[in-house]
Design a protein around this motif. Structure first.
Motif, PDB file in Angstrom:
ATOM      1  N   ARG B  65       0.880  -0.875   0.189  1.00 49.87           N
ATOM      2  CA  ARG B  65      -0.008   0.034  -0.116  1.00 49.87           C
ATOM      3  C   ARG B  65       0.705   1.214  -0.053  1.00 49.87           C
ATOM      4  NH1 ARG B  65      -5.031   0.664   3.721  1.00 49.87           N
ATOM      5  NH2 ARG B  65      -6.073   2.235   2.364  1.00 49.87           N
ATOM      6  N   GLY B  66       1.774   1.484   0.925  1.00 51.98           N
ATOM      7  CA  GLY B  66       2.905   2.281   0.879  1.00 51.98           C
ATOM      8  C   GLY B  66       3.742   2.251  -0.001  1.00 51.98           C
ATOM      9  N   ARG B  69       0.942   4.043  -2.962  1.00 46.41           N
ATOM     10  CA  ARG B  69       0.505   5.572  -2.620  1.00 46.41           C
ATOM     11  C   ARG B  69       1.594   6.405  -2.922  1.00 46.41           C
ATOM     12  NH1 ARG B  69      -3.712   7.538   0.781  1.00 46.41           N
ATOM     13  NH2 ARG B  69      -2.697   9.701   0.872  1.00 46.41           N
ATOM     14  N   ARG B  94      -3.159   9.012   7.572  1.00 48.35           N
ATOM     15  CA  ARG B  94      -1.443   8.659   8.007  1.00 48.35           C
ATOM     16  C   ARG B  94      -1.616   8.225   9.285  1.00 48.35           C
ATOM     17  NH1 ARG B  94       1.281  14.702   6.202  1.00 48.35           N
ATOM     18  NH2 ARG B  94       1.391  13.565   4.207  1.00 48.35           N
ATOM     19  N   TYR B  97      -1.332   4.267   8.849  1.00 48.69           N
ATOM     20  CA  TYR B  97      -0.203   3.738   8.434  1.00 48.69           C
ATOM     21  C   TYR B  97       1.032   3.209   9.742  1.00 48.69           C
ATOM     22  CZ  TYR B  97      -0.767   3.820   3.027  1.00 48.69           C
ATOM     23  OH  TYR B  97      -1.668   3.456   2.792  1.00 48.69           O
TER      24      TYR B  97
END
Lengths: 192, 189
Positions: B65-66, B69, B94, B97
């Motif tokens: 995902r990071g 993104r 944020r 995460y």
């Protein structure tokens, strides 16, 4: 010389026959595996009681009701047959963290003394070997004789507590208790 | 439709979002059950092992995902979103995460520091290496962090869901719709 030589084997044979006859005077006992359970439980802080049994074992029992102190028992248990109703936990118990079955495949108990308490109770002391370490332990035994016309059966329930630290099984202590509670129940039948 | 557009999330981002949602939801349920549930020793042990292994699946999905993104810009905020609302949304996203990273980090450390050696096993026989040796104090501290952060994560999920529903039912905008699977919103704002 010839007579002397032949005499010795003859007397040996006689002695052997005498010994065999004496042994047969007492019935020989057979353990019924279907009625035998080697169970244990252990407590831990923040964890439910872990109870299980060893499914694979071999035992010999010699009972002398007239002279109980002459009775003896020895048991051997396959460490890898541990069963706590979870394949994953069984595997973990088999690992070197606890039973280390690869290095120590069997555990055993050999009685060294049997002391009759009353008609239904005895105290059996013997040597327990676990993880290659042998230590004396004592078990309280309940005896239940079931006399029948054709054969006689005797039920035994031996209970005791062992300290696993004595055998070098230290993992998880003190969160996991040092006391392992043992219950061995078995039934033996006499073969006349 | 795999990539994000200016207006909507693409298939990759949606799949990763809902995979992470399902995993995090399952992990919270499993975690609460295995700690507080009335389980036998064997079932409890198996629940813990499953929780540990699944934790590393969460790590894998969150890393993807990071990266995604970074590689693929998210859709622009809807026109008419107030700056304060934008900042709040960004902080919460944020925050997710950070909270999930804290859950994974504290969980991994807890397993590593446990006086009882029992690393996580992954499919294919891979055993996750420990980050540190046995350390009862570190284990106790990371366990507390794991528990506190799990409560914060539950609160954050509550806010996240409430915000999505508020956008859909009160504001009647496309914030929720554009994250739903199979929803293609081609209307221009």
């Amino acid at each position: 010389m010839r007579k002397g030589k032949s005499f010795r084997p003859a007397s040996l044979a006689l002695a052997l026959i005498a010994a065999t006859v004496a042994a047969q005077a007492r019935p020989s006992w057979k353990i019924d595996p279907s009625q035998t359970h080697v169970r244990f439980w252990i407590d831990a802080i923040g964890w439910p009681r872990t109870a299980g049994e060893f499914k694979s074992f071999d035992g010999r029992i010699d009972i002398d009701f007239d002279r109980p102190s002459r009775s003896r028992v020895d048991f051997e248990v396959a460490a890898k047959s541990v069963d706590v109703n979870s394949a994953t936990l069984d595997d973990y118990l088999r690992s070197e963290v606890f039973l280390n079955v690869a290095k120590f495949p069997s555990m055993g108990f050999v009685s060294t003394s049997v002391e009759k308490r009353d008609e239904q109770h005895a105290r059996v002391t013997g040597d327990l070997t676990m993880l290659g370490v042998t230590r004396p332990i004592s078990l309280d035994v309940e005896v239940a004789r079931k006399l029948a016309a054709t054969n006689q059966r005797v039920g035994f329930k031996a209970t005791g507590v062992i300290n696993r630290l004595d055998f070098g099984m230290n993992s998880g202590y003190p969160l996991i208790s040092d006391a392992i509670h043992l219950t061995v129940s078995t039934e033996a039948s006499a073969e006349p | 439709m795999l990539r994000n557009t200016r207006e909507s999330w693409g298939g990759v981002a949606k799949t990763l979002h809902w995979s992470a949602a399902a995993l995090v939801f399952a992990m919270l349920g499993l975690g609460l059950t295995m700690v507080h549930g009335d389980l036998g020793a064997g079932a409890k042990f198996e629940a813990y092992q499953l929780h540990k292994s699944t934790g590393f699946l969460v790590l894998a999905v969150m890393l993807m995902r990071g990266l995604w993104r970074i590689a693929n810009s998210p859709p622009a905020p809807l026109a008419g979103t107030r700056p304060g609302e934008r900042r709040l949304a960004l902080a919460l996203h944020r925050g997710f995460y950070v909270l999930i990273a804290a859950m994974i980090g504290s969980g991994w450390l807890m397993v590593s520091a446990s006086p009882l050696p029992l690393p996580a096993h992954l499919p294919g026989g891979f055993v996750v290496p420990n980050l540190t040796g046995p350390n009862a104090l570190l284990e106790a501290r990371t366990k507390l962090i794991h528990e506190v952060v799990s409560k914060l994560l539950i609160a954050a999920i509550g806010l996240h869901v409430a915000a999505a529903l508020k956008h859909h039912f009160a504001d009647k905008d496309t914030v929720l719709l554009r994250m739903l699977p199979f929803h293609h919103d081609d209307r221009r704002p």
